[in-house]
Design an enzyme around this catalytic site. Structure first.
Site, PDB file in Angstrom:
ATOM      1  N   PHE A  54       0.812  -1.314  -0.084  1.00 18.28           N
ATOM      2  CA  PHE A  54       0.124  -0.049  -0.036  1.00 18.28           C
ATOM      3  C   PHE A  54       0.918   1.215  -0.072  1.00 18.28           C
ATOM      4  CE2 PHE A  54       1.012   0.027   4.690  1.00 18.28           C
ATOM      5  CZ  PHE A  54       1.059   1.313   4.605  1.00 18.28           C
ATOM      6  N   CYS A  70       9.453   1.978   3.462  1.00 19.50           N
ATOM      7  CA  CYS A  70      10.134   0.909   3.918  1.00 19.50           C
ATOM      8  C   CYS A  70      11.819   1.171   4.040  1.00 19.50           C
ATOM      9  CB  CYS A  70      10.265  -0.232   2.921  1.00 19.50           C
ATOM     10  SG  CYS A  70      10.905   0.526   1.220  1.00 19.50           S
ATOM     11  N   GLU A  75       9.069  -4.079  13.299  1.00 14.60           N
ATOM     12  CA  GLU A  75       8.983  -2.860  12.396  1.00 14.60           C
ATOM     13  C   GLU A  75       7.299  -2.280  12.731  1.00 14.60           C
ATOM     14  OE1 GLU A  75       7.717  -3.697   8.307  1.00 14.60           O
ATOM     15  OE2 GLU A  75       9.024  -2.054   7.549  1.00 14.60           O
TER      16      GLU A  75
HETATM   17  P1  NAD Z   1       1.534  -6.694   2.909  1.00 18.82           P
HETATM   18  O1  NAD Z   1       2.711  -7.500   3.239  1.00 18.82           O
HETATM   19  O2  NAD Z   1       0.314  -6.619   4.017  1.00 18.82           O
HETATM   20  O3  NAD Z   1       0.838  -6.801   1.668  1.00 18.82           O
HETATM   21  C1  NAD Z   1       1.438  -6.577   0.369  1.00 18.82           C
HETATM   22  C2  NAD Z   1       0.777  -7.177  -0.434  1.00 18.82           C
HETATM   23  O4  NAD Z   1       0.509  -8.760  -0.201  1.00 18.82           O
HETATM   24  C3  NAD Z   1      -0.549  -6.831  -0.912  1.00 18.82           C
HETATM   25  O5  NAD Z   1      -0.977  -6.662  -2.296  1.00 18.82           O
HETATM   26  C4  NAD Z   1      -1.593  -7.665  -0.109  1.00 18.82           C
HETATM   27  O6  NAD Z   1      -2.729  -7.641  -0.697  1.00 18.82           O
HETATM   28  C5  NAD Z   1      -0.665  -9.068  -0.191  1.00 18.82           C
HETATM   29  N1  NAD Z   1      -1.172  -9.878   1.071  1.00 18.82           N
HETATM   30  C6  NAD Z   1      -1.434  -9.369   2.150  1.00 18.82           C
HETATM   31  N2  NAD Z   1      -1.649 -10.510   3.151  1.00 18.82           N
HETATM   32  C7  NAD Z   1      -1.492 -11.601   2.331  1.00 18.82           C
HETATM   33  C8  NAD Z   1      -1.627 -12.874   2.765  1.00 18.82           C
HETATM   34  N3  NAD Z   1      -1.782 -13.316   3.906  1.00 18.82           N
HETATM   35  N4  NAD Z   1      -1.438 -13.725   1.782  1.00 18.82           N
HETATM   36  C9  NAD Z   1      -1.220 -13.454   0.354  1.00 18.82           C
HETATM   37  N5  NAD Z   1      -1.148 -12.146   0.081  1.00 18.82           N
HETATM   38  C10 NAD Z   1      -1.094 -10.921   0.909  1.00 18.82           C
HETATM   39  O7  NAD Z   1       2.340  -5.001   3.088  1.00 18.82           O
HETATM   40  P2  NAD Z   1       1.726  -3.610   3.240  1.00 18.82           P
HETATM   41  O8  NAD Z   1       1.428  -3.426   4.589  1.00 18.82           O
HETATM   42  O9  NAD Z   1       0.720  -3.538   2.075  1.00 18.82           O
HETATM   43  O10 NAD Z   1       2.992  -2.864   3.040  1.00 18.82           O
HETATM   44  C11 NAD Z   1       3.903  -2.363   3.895  1.00 18.82           C
HETATM   45  C12 NAD Z   1       5.138  -3.407   4.284  1.00 18.82           C
HETATM   46  O11 NAD Z   1       5.842  -3.507   2.838  1.00 18.82           O
HETATM   47  C13 NAD Z   1       6.099  -2.812   5.337  1.00 18.82           C
HETATM   48  O12 NAD Z   1       6.563  -3.863   5.904  1.00 18.82           O
HETATM   49  C14 NAD Z   1       7.371  -2.556   4.207  1.00 18.82           C
HETATM   50  O13 NAD Z   1       8.523  -2.207   4.861  1.00 18.82           O
HETATM   51  C15 NAD Z   1       7.289  -3.540   3.022  1.00 18.82           C
HETATM   52  N6  NAD Z   1       7.894  -2.506   1.867  1.00 18.82           N
HETATM   53  C16 NAD Z   1       9.132  -2.937   1.648  1.00 18.82           C
HETATM   54  C17 NAD Z   1       9.681  -2.558   0.551  1.00 18.82           C
HETATM   55  C18 NAD Z   1      10.887  -3.057  -0.018  1.00 18.82           C
HETATM   56  O14 NAD Z   1      11.233  -2.473  -0.981  1.00 18.82           O
HETATM   57  N7  NAD Z   1      11.640  -3.472   0.694  1.00 18.82           N
HETATM   58  C19 NAD Z   1       9.044  -1.398  -0.265  1.00 18.82           C
HETATM   59  C20 NAD Z   1       7.627  -1.236   0.100  1.00 18.82           C
HETATM   60  C21 NAD Z   1       7.156  -1.550   1.345  1.00 18.82           C
END
Ligand code: NAD
Length: 495
Positions: free
Chosen positions: A149, A281, A380
């Site tokens: 997101f 992130c 985090e």
């Molecule tokens: P998230 O892991 O909740 O969701 C990411 C994606 O996975 C979304 O499309 C979501 O629909 C899907 N998803 C969520 N739960 C799932 C499940 N149980 N099974 C399968 N798919 C699922 O992450 P978020 O809250 O959207 O984003 C924030 C996180 O992303 C933070 O931890 C941040 O550090 C990380 N992030 C990392 C980077 C990087 O480059 N390392 C960049 C941006 C964000």
């Protein structure tokens, strides 16, 4: 209320599953949209469209692909304000931040505009007598992006331009929390003239992600999100024989040496910890104060926090917006309480700031005297909370970073070139800043962390993205000596 549908085979497709998810404006707390959530058969339709498109797309000339990519770049650029507005409306980030996200996204399209340079491959003439060898970079097929997101425009564009320029077709599964900006980008992609099916968007939750991870026609999965889901995606997709890159969470440390310019370091800490409400992130979540710099640093940060204006992202005077959902805001507030219980010194408590209305706001928080056993250090938090850890030496600061399970980005603030140079060697993280708090690489380098911040062996966008989305084919060629040719080439004897 806006209804948000899938985009399959170049057209909007209304969901059939009967399942939907609400989309909110975090600044008001009001529901503004209803998003279709795909079931397995809808995912299969999108994958089938991408598979059908792949046959032609892989053979379209590099020149034509490049022209389309330039057109797409111009469309995203000329619609940047509307993309930024949608980001603010659903994510909550302030509009200046949203504009910055779009600018960084465009860098990746621009890189893909020049991808012909990478695709030209390598050639060795006469590797053995009369034998030539060359390498061609072939696309993989249908590839998938599953995105978080916090950068709903930029992260899909870390993936799509490179993947498509290399000749793959793409299925995007954006975050269900803020889907309108990636939808507009997908519409602009169609408008640029890419054939239907080259990019499909399916919205969904675990149901659609699980189907994508197991679908036999998917060749590669790019994921960005939290560490537990990244691990799951990496494991599941790898088990199903797919190429996977899964970028994950972070706890980024900023080291402040005693000789640092304290004003510069405090400015950097405030913008890197509280910008985008800490939902980055690459946000700085730990300031490591070395050798007595702690008191001055904490005071310099505290003073700046008082001046920070928090409000709706579409108000140009706001410097920080709300958190993305009510649940996330409450989770962040819970962490501050845990910090208090575990004995840290809460210098500024974001829970004390009052806001009018039902938006998902919280104030900024500064926690001092944090130790590595505390939950606020270990987890985090992904909100506007900065922890300060005090250490005596540079060596202890570097050890903190090495011992931390994450290794996304890190930074040092110092005036000493030797110390800075040493840090860039010592820092156990994928991206390092020297007097730069958020060292996100430009589009012609690549982005990715180490340790629990990345599962897989390829980082994202830039040259590494190109490597991820292609497989090498090595062709070895031998032709008979022209002297033995059946065609008379007209050489004089003994030539
Ligand atoms: P998230 O892991 O909740 O969701 C990411 C994606 O996975 C979304 O499309 C979501 O629909 C899907 N998803 C969520 N739960 C799932 C499940 N149980 N099974 C399968 N798919 C699922 O992450 P978020 O809250 O959207 O984003 C924030 C996180 O992303 C933070 O931890 C941040 O550090 C990380 N992030 C990392 C980077 C990087 O480059 N390392 C960049 C941006 C964000």
């Amino acid at each position: 209320m806006q209804k948000i549908h899938h985009l399959i085979d170049g057209r909007p497709v209304v969901g059939r599953s009967g399942r939907t998810s609400p989309v909110f404006n975090p600044a008001t707390g009001a529901q503004t949209g209803e998003l279709d959530l795909a079931d397995v058969s809808e995912v299969d339709t999108a994958v089938a469209s991408a598979k059908a498109a792949f046959g032609d797309w892989r053979n379209i000339s590099v020149a034509k692909r490049t022209r389309l990519m330039f057109r797409f770049r111009d469309l995203v650029d000329s619609n940047a304000e509307e993309i930024a507005r949608r980001l603010t409306a659903e994510h909550g980030k302030v509009v200046s931040d949203a504009r910055g996200e779009v600018a960084r996204a465009i860098e990746n399209i621009e890189y893909a505009c020049g991808l012909a340079e990478h695709l030209k491959g390598d050639y060795n003439e006469n590797a053995s007598t009369g034998v030539d060898v060359h390498t061609a970079h072939r696309p993989l097929g249908v590839v998938v992006g599953i995105t978080p997101f916090n950068f709903p425009a930029m992260v899909p564009l870390w993936m799509i331009p490179n993947a498509v320029a290399c000749g793959n077709t793409f299925v995007l599964k954006p975050s269900e929390k803020d889907p309108s900006a990636p939808m507009l980008i997908a519409e602009l992609f169609q408008e640029a003239g890419f054939p239907p099916g080259v990019l499909n968007v399916v919205h969904g939750d675990k149901v659609s992600v699980d189907r994508l991870l197991e679908h036999p026609d998917i060749k590669a999965v790019s994921f960005v999100g939290s560490t537990p889901i990244a691990k799951y995606v990496h494991r599941t997709a790898s088990t199903n024989g797919k190429r996977v890159q899964a970028l994950a969470g972070a706890k980024n440390h900023m080291v402040i040496l005693p000789d640092a310019d304290l004003d510069m370091a405090a400015d950097a800490a405030v913008s890197a910890a509280y910008g985008s409400a800490g939902e980055r992130c690459m946000a700085i979540s730990v300031a490591v104060a070395v050798g007595g710099v702690g008191d001055g640093l904490v005071e310099a940060i505290r003073v700046r926090m008082e001046k920070l204006s928090i409000g709706s992202g579409d108000d140009p005077s706001s410097e920080m917006g709300p958190l993305v959902t009510r649940e996330h805001r409450d989770k962040v507030a819970g962490y501050i309480g845990v910090g208090v219980d575990e004995g840290a010194t809460v210098v500024v408590d974001g829970r004390d700031t009052e806001f009018e209305g039902d938006g998902f706001f919280i104030g900024t928080t500064l926690i001092d005297d944090v130790t590595t056993d505390m939950t606020v250090y270990r987890d985090e938090i992904f909100g506007p909370v900065l922890c300060v850890v005090r250490v005596d030496t540079y060596h202890e600061a570097v050890k903190l970073i090495s011992d931390n399970p994450w290794g996304n980005g890190t930074a040092i603030f110092t005036r000493d070139g030797g110390a800075a140079r040493r840090f860039q060697e010592d820092a156990d993280a994928g991206m390092v800043g020297i007097n730069v708090p958020i060292p996100v690489p430009v589009g012609y380098h690549s982005f990715g962390g180490w340790k629990d911040s990345l599962f897989g062996d390829t980082t994202m966008y830039g040259p590494e993205g190109f490597r991820f989305y292609t497989k090498p084919k090595v062709i070895t060629t031998r032709w008979p000596d022209p002297a033995e040719s059946t065609v008379n080439l007209g050489f004089p004897e003994n030539h």
